[in-house]
Design a protein around this motif. Structure first.
Motif, short mmCIF file in Angstrom:
data_model
loop_
_atom_site.label_atom_id
_atom_site.label_comp_id
_atom_site.label_asym_id
_atom_site.label_seq_id
_atom_site.Cartn_x
_atom_site.Cartn_y
_atom_site.Cartn_z
N THR A 70 0.85 -0.92 0.20
CA THR A 70 0.38 -0.36 0.07
C THR A 70 1.22 1.50 0.32
O THR A 70 1.68 1.29 0.81
N ASN A 71 0.79 2.37 -0.78
CA ASN A 71 1.09 3.53 -1.01
C ASN A 71 0.91 4.21 0.20
O ASN A 71 -0.83 4.96 0.14
N ARG B 256 0.84 7.38 1.46
CA ARG B 256 0.40 8.69 0.36
C ARG B 256 -0.46 8.91 0.02
O ARG B 256 -1.62 9.42 0.26
N GLN B 257 -0.84 8.01 -0.94
CA GLN B 257 -2.89 7.19 -1.04
C GLN B 257 -3.52 6.92 -0.02
O GLN B 257 -4.73 7.52 -0.31
N PHE B 258 -3.04 6.32 0.82
CA PHE B 258 -4.17 5.86 2.05
C PHE B 258 -4.50 7.28 2.86
O PHE B 258 -5.67 7.14 2.97
N ARG B 259 -3.55 7.99 2.67
CA ARG B 259 -3.19 9.24 3.55
C ARG B 259 -4.69 10.72 3.08
O ARG B 259 -5.57 10.77 3.83
N LYS B 260 -4.77 10.42 1.19
CA LYS B 260 -5.34 11.04 0.91
C LYS B 260 -6.71 10.26 0.81
O LYS B 260 -7.67 11.07 1.00
N LYS B 261 -6.74 9.74 0.30
CA LYS B 261 -8.00 9.06 0.88
C LYS B 261 -8.95 8.70 1.86
O LYS B 261 -10.04 8.97 1.68
N ARG C 284 -10.00 12.45 2.19
CA ARG C 284 -11.09 12.97 1.57
C ARG C 284 -12.60 12.07 1.98
O ARG C 284 -13.61 12.24 2.52
#
Length: 64
Positions: free
Chosen positions: A6-7, A9-14, A17
């Motif tokens: 898992t990335n 950065r993408q997890f935090r952005k998700k 949101r």
């Protein structure tokens, strides 16, 4: 035996949101009234206040 990568950065952005969407839903519930709904509430409140004022009994406060 391979784990899913898992990335972060993408997890935090998700996650951010998702939190924003929850807050937006709460705001829609709290503040999402139409102009006519607001006017109706205001007129009903004014009518109730007037009925309350009209039903008061005036008394003399001079102590007699």
């Amino acid at each position: 035996m391979s784990a899913e990568i898992t990335n972060l950065r993408q997890f935090r952005k998700k996650q951010a949101r998702s939190e924003k969407e929850k807050q937006a839903e709460q705001n829609r519930i709290s503040f999402g009234r139409t102009k006519t709904e607001k006017q109706l509430t205001r007129s009903l409140t004014d009518k109730a206040d007037k009925a309350h004022r009209d039903g008061r009994i005036e008394t003399d406060d001079d102590g007699a």
